[in-house]
Design a protein around this motif. Structure first.
Motif, PDB file in Angstrom:
ATOM      1  N   TYR A  87      -3.000   0.445  -4.053  1.00  0.00           N
ATOM      2  CA  TYR A  87      -2.870  -0.852  -3.396  1.00  0.00           C
ATOM      3  C   TYR A  87      -2.528  -1.912  -4.438  1.00  0.00           C
ATOM      4  O   TYR A  87      -3.142  -1.962  -5.504  1.00  0.00           O
ATOM      5  CB  TYR A  87      -4.182  -1.181  -2.701  1.00  0.00           C
ATOM      6  N   TYR A 103       0.841  -1.199   0.000  1.00  0.00           N
ATOM      7  CA  TYR A 103       0.000   0.000   0.000  1.00  0.00           C
ATOM      8  C   TYR A 103       0.879   1.253   0.000  1.00  0.00           C
ATOM      9  O   TYR A 103       1.923   1.288   0.640  1.00  0.00           O
ATOM     10  CB  TYR A 103      -0.862   0.060   1.273  1.00  0.00           C
ATOM     11  N   LEU A 107       4.146   4.230  11.027  1.00  0.00           N
ATOM     12  CA  LEU A 107       3.145   3.830  12.003  1.00  0.00           C
ATOM     13  C   LEU A 107       3.426   2.422  12.511  1.00  0.00           C
ATOM     14  O   LEU A 107       3.930   1.578  11.778  1.00  0.00           O
ATOM     15  CB  LEU A 107       1.744   3.849  11.369  1.00  0.00           C
ATOM     16  N   ALA A 119     -11.215  -1.207   8.363  1.00  0.00           N
ATOM     17  CA  ALA A 119     -11.217  -2.070   7.192  1.00  0.00           C
ATOM     18  C   ALA A 119     -12.672  -2.187   6.752  1.00  0.00           C
ATOM     19  O   ALA A 119     -13.479  -2.827   7.414  1.00  0.00           O
ATOM     20  CB  ALA A 119     -10.636  -3.436   7.531  1.00  0.00           C
ATOM     21  N   ASN A 175     -13.124  -4.905  10.412  1.00  0.00           N
ATOM     22  CA  ASN A 175     -12.353  -4.772  11.646  1.00  0.00           C
ATOM     23  C   ASN A 175     -11.900  -3.338  11.810  1.00  0.00           C
ATOM     24  O   ASN A 175     -12.009  -2.519  10.879  1.00  0.00           O
ATOM     25  CB  ASN A 175     -11.157  -5.736  11.673  1.00  0.00           C
ATOM     26  N   TYR A 184      -3.285   2.351  15.490  1.00  0.00           N
ATOM     27  CA  TYR A 184      -1.872   2.506  15.190  1.00  0.00           C
ATOM     28  C   TYR A 184      -1.312   3.669  15.982  1.00  0.00           C
ATOM     29  O   TYR A 184      -2.027   4.610  16.337  1.00  0.00           O
ATOM     30  CB  TYR A 184      -1.648   2.776  13.693  1.00  0.00           C
ATOM     31  N   LEU A 202       4.065   7.262   2.730  1.00  0.00           N
ATOM     32  CA  LEU A 202       4.274   6.053   3.526  1.00  0.00           C
ATOM     33  C   LEU A 202       3.891   4.819   2.729  1.00  0.00           C
ATOM     34  O   LEU A 202       2.867   4.790   2.055  1.00  0.00           O
ATOM     35  CB  LEU A 202       3.437   6.115   4.807  1.00  0.00           C
ATOM     36  N   ARG A 214      -9.880  -2.854   0.148  1.00  0.00           N
ATOM     37  CA  ARG A 214      -8.690  -3.517   0.668  1.00  0.00           C
ATOM     38  C   ARG A 214      -7.863  -2.622   1.577  1.00  0.00           C
ATOM     39  O   ARG A 214      -7.290  -3.077   2.547  1.00  0.00           O
ATOM     40  CB  ARG A 214      -7.831  -3.997  -0.506  1.00  0.00           C
ATOM     41  N   GLY A 267      -4.123  -9.357   1.613  1.00  0.00           N
ATOM     42  CA  GLY A 267      -4.905  -8.207   2.028  1.00  0.00           C
ATOM     43  C   GLY A 267      -6.396  -8.369   1.862  1.00  0.00           C
ATOM     44  O   GLY A 267      -7.095  -7.395   1.765  1.00  0.00           O
ATOM     45  N   HIS A 281       1.550  -0.853  14.349  1.00  0.00           N
ATOM     46  CA  HIS A 281       0.267  -1.470  14.660  1.00  0.00           C
ATOM     47  C   HIS A 281       0.200  -1.795  16.145  1.00  0.00           C
ATOM     48  O   HIS A 281       1.142  -2.355  16.718  1.00  0.00           O
ATOM     49  CB  HIS A 281       0.106  -2.738  13.835  1.00  0.00           C
ATOM     50  N   TYR A 286       0.432   5.343   0.991  1.00  0.00           N
ATOM     51  CA  TYR A 286      -0.392   6.368   1.617  1.00  0.00           C
ATOM     52  C   TYR A 286       0.367   7.691   1.567  1.00  0.00           C
ATOM     53  O   TYR A 286       1.587   7.731   1.444  1.00  0.00           O
ATOM     54  CB  TYR A 286      -0.678   6.042   3.087  1.00  0.00           C
ATOM     55  N   PHE A 324       4.405  -0.652   8.394  1.00  0.00           N
ATOM     56  CA  PHE A 324       4.754   0.581   7.693  1.00  0.00           C
ATOM     57  C   PHE A 324       6.260   0.799   7.634  1.00  0.00           C
ATOM     58  O   PHE A 324       7.000   0.465   8.563  1.00  0.00           O
ATOM     59  CB  PHE A 324       4.117   1.785   8.390  1.00  0.00           C
ATOM     60  N   GLY A 325       6.670   1.404   6.540  1.00  0.00           N
ATOM     61  CA  GLY A 325       8.027   1.896   6.429  1.00  0.00           C
ATOM     62  C   GLY A 325       8.146   3.247   7.115  1.00  0.00           C
ATOM     63  O   GLY A 325       7.141   3.814   7.563  1.00  0.00           O
ATOM     64  N   LEU A 384      -3.773   9.638   7.339  1.00  0.00           N
ATOM     65  CA  LEU A 384      -3.223   9.050   6.129  1.00  0.00           C
ATOM     66  C   LEU A 384      -4.261   9.003   5.023  1.00  0.00           C
ATOM     67  O   LEU A 384      -5.409   8.641   5.243  1.00  0.00           O
ATOM     68  CB  LEU A 384      -2.744   7.619   6.413  1.00  0.00           C
ATOM     69  N   PHE A 429      -5.110   7.251   1.490  1.00  0.00           N
ATOM     70  CA  PHE A 429      -4.791   6.096   0.645  1.00  0.00           C
ATOM     71  C   PHE A 429      -4.514   6.539  -0.781  1.00  0.00           C
ATOM     72  O   PHE A 429      -5.233   7.364  -1.336  1.00  0.00           O
ATOM     73  CB  PHE A 429      -5.963   5.112   0.668  1.00  0.00           C
ATOM     74  N   GLN A 440      -8.599  -1.078  13.523  1.00  0.00           N
ATOM     75  CA  GLN A 440      -7.233  -1.209  14.022  1.00  0.00           C
ATOM     76  C   GLN A 440      -6.769   0.114  14.614  1.00  0.00           C
ATOM     77  O   GLN A 440      -7.190   1.181  14.163  1.00  0.00           O
ATOM     78  CB  GLN A 440      -6.304  -1.636  12.882  1.00  0.00           C
ATOM     79  N   GLN A 447      -9.943  -8.143   2.333  1.00  0.00           N
ATOM     80  CA  GLN A 447     -10.824  -7.419   3.250  1.00  0.00           C
ATOM     81  C   GLN A 447     -10.066  -6.653   4.329  1.00  0.00           C
ATOM     82  O   GLN A 447     -10.650  -6.271   5.328  1.00  0.00           O
ATOM     83  CB  GLN A 447     -11.822  -8.379   3.903  1.00  0.00           C
ATOM     84  N   GLY A 448      -8.759  -6.448   4.127  1.00  0.00           N
ATOM     85  CA  GLY A 448      -8.007  -5.650   5.091  1.00  0.00           C
ATOM     86  C   GLY A 448      -7.933  -6.261   6.458  1.00  0.00           C
ATOM     87  O   GLY A 448      -7.804  -5.559   7.454  1.00  0.00           O
ATOM     88  N   ASN A 449      -8.035  -7.567   6.564  1.00  0.00           N
ATOM     89  CA  ASN A 449      -8.068  -8.195   7.875  1.00  0.00           C
ATOM     90  C   ASN A 449      -6.724  -8.292   8.562  1.00  0.00           C
ATOM     91  O   ASN A 449      -6.654  -8.630   9.721  1.00  0.00           O
ATOM     92  CB  ASN A 449      -8.658  -9.608   7.760  1.00  0.00           C
ATOM     93  N   TYR A 450      -5.656  -8.003   7.862  1.00  0.00           N
ATOM     94  CA  TYR A 450      -4.334  -8.197   8.422  1.00  0.00           C
ATOM     95  C   TYR A 450      -3.686  -6.865   8.750  1.00  0.00           C
ATOM     96  O   TYR A 450      -3.907  -5.876   8.079  1.00  0.00           O
ATOM     97  CB  TYR A 450      -3.461  -8.976   7.445  1.00  0.00           C
ATOM     98  N   GLU A 451      -2.882  -6.866   9.802  1.00  0.00           N
ATOM     99  CA  GLU A 451      -2.201  -5.650  10.199  1.00  0.00           C
ATOM    100  C   GLU A 451      -1.211  -5.252   9.117  1.00  0.00           C
ATOM    101  O   GLU A 451      -0.660  -6.098   8.412  1.00  0.00           O
ATOM    102  CB  GLU A 451      -1.482  -5.815  11.519  1.00  0.00           C
ATOM    103  N   GLN A 452      -1.017  -3.971   8.993  1.00  0.00           N
ATOM    104  CA  GLN A 452      -0.087  -3.451   8.008  1.00  0.00           C
ATOM    105  C   GLN A 452       1.190  -3.015   8.707  1.00  0.00           C
ATOM    106  O   GLN A 452       1.160  -2.444   9.797  1.00  0.00           O
ATOM    107  CB  GLN A 452      -0.721  -2.279   7.256  1.00  0.00           C
TER     108      GLN A 452
END
Lengths: 116, 111
Positions: free
Chosen positions: A48, A33, B43, B92, B31, B35, A91, B97, A98, B45, A35, A107-108, A43, A45, B33, A100-105
């Motif tokens: 993606y 992603y 950022l 989310a 969900n 940060y 960022l 996505r 990814g 998590h 941002y 970041f750099g 942030l 978006f 989240q 449904q965006g269920n997973y933590e992201q």
């Protein structure tokens, strides 16, 4: 380190010039992603990428912005003919699948772009 | 417009006190989240709560989610100076996505 890396960390450019920002995601993360964060703001978006699927470009603010992801890994965000309003921190984040965006992201550290 | 809006925008407390930040959102989510961001850069998590969960804990963090009110809260207990940072909620949204971030709460913990 196994984190997301971005380069350069800072970029100062003159209005009208093109810039390229690079992102190296965490190995094995298929989702990437981009941002943008203006000073003191949340942030925004931009784009993606997920595996070999067509990228979701719905957040790109104008056709001056483009991004590609080569080999499912490194990504480059290109801004053509930069404007002062493009000044922001860009960022990059990556995550496991990814859906449904269920997973933590993850970041750099970001690239701070200043357009003079 | 932002999907998530944090409240308050800024919060200053003394070390040892609890800090509560709230987030409201507008559409159905899969969900939510939270940060943390130090010094306006990357950022980190903190915690993820799914739409079918009501409360979640992680160390000194407690997150609640009320889908009927479309709101969430983040509680940091026994705050420390090192907790000074900006905190963002991110939702989310079904069918999308990327995460949608709020504008953040700037927390200052005075030693």
């Amino acid at each position: 380190g196994a984190g997301v890396s971005q380069s350069p960390s800072n970029k100062v450019t003159e209005k009208g010039k093109d810039v390229e920002l690079r992102c190296d995601p965490i190995s094995g993360h298929t989702a990437l992603y981009w941002y943008r964060q203006s000073l003191g703001q949340g942030l925004e978006f931009l784009i993606y990428f997920q595996g070999n699927s067509a990228p979701d470009k719905s957040g790109l603010p104008s056709d001056r912005f483009s991004a590609e992801r080569t080999g499912g890994s490194v990504s480059t965000l290109t801004i053509q003919r930069t404007q002062q309003e493009d000044s922001a921190v860009y960022l990059c984040a990556s995550s496991l699948v990814g859906s449904q965006g269920n997973y933590e992201q993850y970041f750099g550290p970001g690239t701070r772009l200043t357009v003079t | 417009s932002q999907q998530g809006e944090e409240d308050p925008q800024a919060l200053s407390i003394q070390e040892g006190e609890n800090a509560t930040m709230n987030c409201s959102y507008k559409t159905s989510i899969n969900n939510l989240q939270w940060y943390r961001q130090n010094s306006g850069r990357g950022l980190v998590h903190l915690i993820l709560i799914r739409s079918n969960e009501r409360e979640k804990h992680s160390g000194r963090l407690r997150v609640t989610l009320d889908t009927s009110k479309k709101s969430s809260s983040l509680l940091i207990t026994a705050s420390r100076a090192a907790d000074t940072a900006s905190y963002f909620c991110a939702t989310a949204i079904t069918g999308r996505r990327a995460l949608t971030f709020g504008s953040g709460t700037r927390l200052q913990v005075q030693p």
